[in-house]
Design an enzyme around this catalytic site. Structure first.
Site, PDB file in Angstrom:
ATOM      1  N   LYS A 168      -2.500 -20.849  16.453  1.00  0.00           N
ATOM      2  CA  LYS A 168      -1.380 -21.739  16.118  1.00  0.00           C
ATOM      3  C   LYS A 168      -1.676 -23.167  16.577  1.00  0.00           C
ATOM      4  O   LYS A 168      -1.394 -24.137  15.858  1.00  0.00           O
ATOM      5  CB  LYS A 168      -0.097 -21.217  16.760  1.00  0.00           C
ATOM      6  CG  LYS A 168       0.379 -19.882  16.166  1.00  0.00           C
ATOM      7  CD  LYS A 168       1.450 -19.241  17.039  1.00  0.00           C
ATOM      8  CE  LYS A 168       1.919 -17.909  16.477  1.00  0.00           C
ATOM      9  NZ  LYS A 168       2.732 -17.140  17.431  1.00  0.00           N
ATOM     10  N   GLU A 191       4.073 -22.770   6.663  1.00  0.00           N
ATOM     11  CA  GLU A 191       5.037 -23.084   7.735  1.00  0.00           C
ATOM     12  C   GLU A 191       5.240 -21.893   8.680  1.00  0.00           C
ATOM     13  O   GLU A 191       5.348 -22.057   9.894  1.00  0.00           O
ATOM     14  CB  GLU A 191       6.378 -23.471   7.100  1.00  0.00           C
ATOM     15  CG  GLU A 191       7.467 -23.822   8.078  1.00  0.00           C
ATOM     16  CD  GLU A 191       7.160 -25.081   8.878  1.00  0.00           C
ATOM     17  OE1 GLU A 191       7.157 -26.163   8.300  1.00  0.00           O
ATOM     18  OE2 GLU A 191       6.902 -24.950  10.097  1.00  0.00           O
ATOM     19  N   GLU A 207       1.626  -8.757  18.320  1.00  0.00           N
ATOM     20  CA  GLU A 207       0.650  -8.574  17.245  1.00  0.00           C
ATOM     21  C   GLU A 207       0.220  -7.111  17.189  1.00  0.00           C
ATOM     22  O   GLU A 207       0.357  -6.377  18.184  1.00  0.00           O
ATOM     23  CB  GLU A 207      -0.586  -9.435  17.519  1.00  0.00           C
ATOM     24  CG  GLU A 207      -0.313 -10.922  17.486  1.00  0.00           C
ATOM     25  CD  GLU A 207       0.235 -11.373  16.153  1.00  0.00           C
ATOM     26  OE1 GLU A 207      -0.436 -11.202  15.128  1.00  0.00           O
ATOM     27  OE2 GLU A 207       1.360 -11.889  16.125  1.00  0.00           O
ATOM     28  N   GLY A 209       9.870 -12.486  14.476  1.00  0.00           N
ATOM     29  CA  GLY A 209      10.997 -11.685  13.992  1.00  0.00           C
ATOM     30  C   GLY A 209      11.120 -11.780  12.483  1.00  0.00           C
ATOM     31  O   GLY A 209      10.611 -12.718  11.863  1.00  0.00           O
ATOM     32  N   ARG A 228       0.830  -1.222   0.000  1.00  0.00           N
ATOM     33  CA  ARG A 228       0.000   0.000   0.000  1.00  0.00           C
ATOM     34  C   ARG A 228       0.855   1.258   0.000  1.00  0.00           C
ATOM     35  O   ARG A 228       0.590   2.186  -0.736  1.00  0.00           O
ATOM     36  CB  ARG A 228      -0.905  -0.020   1.230  1.00  0.00           C
ATOM     37  CG  ARG A 228      -1.891  -1.173   1.178  1.00  0.00           C
ATOM     38  CD  ARG A 228      -3.309  -0.693   1.329  1.00  0.00           C
ATOM     39  NE  ARG A 228      -4.228  -1.687   0.813  1.00  0.00           N
ATOM     40  CZ  ARG A 228      -4.829  -2.620   1.552  1.00  0.00           C
ATOM     41  NH1 ARG A 228      -4.615  -2.663   2.845  1.00  0.00           N
ATOM     42  NH2 ARG A 228      -5.642  -3.485   0.992  1.00  0.00           N
ATOM     43  N   GLY A 241       8.902  -5.415  18.004  1.00  0.00           N
ATOM     44  CA  GLY A 241       8.222  -5.934  16.811  1.00  0.00           C
ATOM     45  C   GLY A 241       7.734  -7.366  16.953  1.00  0.00           C
ATOM     46  O   GLY A 241       7.412  -8.016  15.962  1.00  0.00           O
TER      47      GLY A 241
HETATM   48  N1  HSE Z   1       2.913 -12.125  18.166  1.00  0.00           N
HETATM   49  C1  HSE Z   1       3.492 -13.382  17.844  1.00  0.00           C
HETATM   50  C2  HSE Z   1       4.331 -13.833  19.034  1.00  0.00           C
HETATM   51  C3  HSE Z   1       4.328 -13.247  16.599  1.00  0.00           C
HETATM   52  O1  HSE Z   1       4.575 -13.038  19.938  1.00  0.00           O
HETATM   53  O2  HSE Z   1       4.719 -14.992  19.077  1.00  0.00           O
HETATM   54  C4  HSE Z   1       4.519 -14.522  15.841  1.00  0.00           C
HETATM   55  O3  HSE Z   1       3.339 -15.158  15.491  1.00  0.00           O
END
Ligand code: HSE
Length: 434
Positions: A203, A127, A188, A300, A45, A185
């Site tokens: 997950k 993955e 979420e 990361g 974007r 970073g």
């Molecule tokens: N927010 C997620 C974590 C990032 O802290 O594991 C990877 O999915």
């Protein structure tokens, strides 16, 4: 041979990492894949500085990438639900293979995405959606083909693990550590997804499907985060020889499958108890292989890019094979998925850590022990803390042996209704990982 053209949608943390890895390791990747892999089109974007995009088509409209006839593989790294779903469906419609790191998309829409991909004969590789750089999907989906998987348990949210580690090691406050995870970073876009367990539940939903050959059932995952965990509990768990970790657990039991995400006490000698900071780890137990453990960076830029690029290479390698000879998306053939039921949390069986605030008076401990005894709940350890003021309330901490959750809850109701108990009983499950 003609190079394979890749289109990347989203040039954020993971997209940027993917581009860098594909360029930096181009020769090694090509030696592995058997063909050169070129990023030919990027959809983003807002234009991002700092990348050499010469020879790469750049579009502000990401759907141009999905419709570009020259793109063979679309890499979806925009995250989120609606737009990502539309993008992936458009790419499938246009006969493109898709690589995605989007756990929310796979957990909530994977069943329909895989069905559409199956019809079109294209691959969906994901993955990077679980545990970042750890190749856990590949390990379970391919490495466990000979096993009946009994259970898996993992630390699959780096932010949550970072918070719990810092609370334990440095006595830091929850909010302060969360802020740091956001700056680094890892967290979420909406950090409640991390601290309330939603990210881990997405997950776990994916892992359980490929472990047991069941459809993705995100809404059946029992989900509890770490926001109720206090410094007190972290400290008392430590005194008992345990650590508090945020776990995703999928366990095959008679009558169904347990699927749950919640904080848990794990004995400090367990390997999982020693997975610290933002690191992730997953234990998988197969009937033939026994327990196995996978450890690495769960988030990361380049760790996640590592998984994305491995998926691209997998797709490239299988371009020449017929679609029915490929590894099925959920490990089991799509028409052989099982409808085994997911057990309600009440039917879970584990040990419990209970912390209650009680009056410091004779007979209080006896009453609590009687309630537990009547419900057939065996006590493994007890700690009683000094009262702050004489005759005031004291913290009483109990560890119980394994018991059905519904029995434990009815004992807790009885304890909470005693005149000598203050407020709510803090309950944290204890996992033995056996
Ligand atoms: N927010 C997620 C974590 C990032 O802290 O594991 C990877 O999915």
């Amino acid at each position: 041979m003609k190079p394979v053209n890749v289109g990347i949608c989203g040039l954020g943390t993971v997209g940027g990492g993917t581009l860098n890895v594909l360029i930096r390791n181009a020769d090694e990747i090509s030696r592995r894949a058997g063909r050169d892999i070129l990023v030919s089109h990027i959809g983003m974007r807002n234009y991002k500085e700092g990348y050499d995009l010469s020879g790469v088509k750049v579009s502000a409209d990401i759907f141009e990438v999905a419709k570009n006839p020259d793109v063979d593989v679309l890499v979806e790294l925009i995250g989120g639900y609606e737009v990502a779903l539309e993008l992936v469906m458009t790419a499938i419609d246009h006969g493109k293979h898709v690589v995605t790191a989007n756990k929310a998309l796979i957990a909530e829409h994977g069943n329909e995405i895989f069905a559409a991909a199956h019809k079109k004969g294209v691959m969906i590789a994901f993955e990077a959606a679980v545990a970042g750089g750890i190749p856990i999907i590949k390990a379970i989906r391919e490495g466990f083909s000979g096993n009946q998987i009994n259970w898996l348990a993992g630390i699959i949210n780096g932010t949550g693990n970072f918070i719990l580690t810092e609370m334990r090691d440095k006595g830091r406050a929850f909010d302060d550590v969360l802020k740091e995870a956001q700056q680094l970073g890892y967290a979420e876009a909406d950090p409640t997804f991390d601290v309330e367990g939603i990210d881990a539940a997405q997950k776990l939903c994916i892992l359980s499907s490929i472990a047991f050959g069941i459809p993705l059932q995100f809404d059946r995952v029992y989900t509890q985060g770490i926001s109720d965990i206090t410094q007190k509990d972290v400290k008392y768990a430590e005194e008992l020889g345990y650590r508090i970790k945020h776990l995703g657990i999928a366990r095959r039991r008679n009558g169904g499958i347990e699927l749950r995400v919640h904080p848990a006490l794990i004995h400090k000698d367990q390997l999982l108890a020693n997975v610290n900071g933002v690191m992730n780890a997953v234990m998988v137990h197969g009937d033939a292989v026994g327990p196995t453990l996978y450890y690495g960076a769960g988030a990361g830029s380049e760790p996640t890019a590592s998984a994305v690029v491995a998926d691209i290479v997998d797709v490239v390698r299988s371009l020449a094979s017929s679609s029915d000879s490929r590894v099925p998306h959920l490990a089991f053939q799509p028409d052989k998925l099982s409808d085994v039921s997911i057990l309600p949390i009440d039917e879970t069986e584990c040990g419990y850590y209970l912390r209650m605030e009680v009056l410091d008076q004779p007979g209080v401990m006896a009453k609590i022990a009687q309630i537990l005894g009547e419900k057939d709940i065996s006590i493994e350890a007890i700690i009683q803390k000094e009262p702050q003021i004489e005759g005031g309330e004291v913290s009483l901490i109990l560890l119980t042996r394994k018991v059905l959750e519904k029995k434990m809850n009815s004992a807790i109701d009885a304890i909470e209704s005693l005149d000598s108990t203050w407020g709510k009983v803090m309950k944290i499950r204890v996992e033995y990982l056996k």
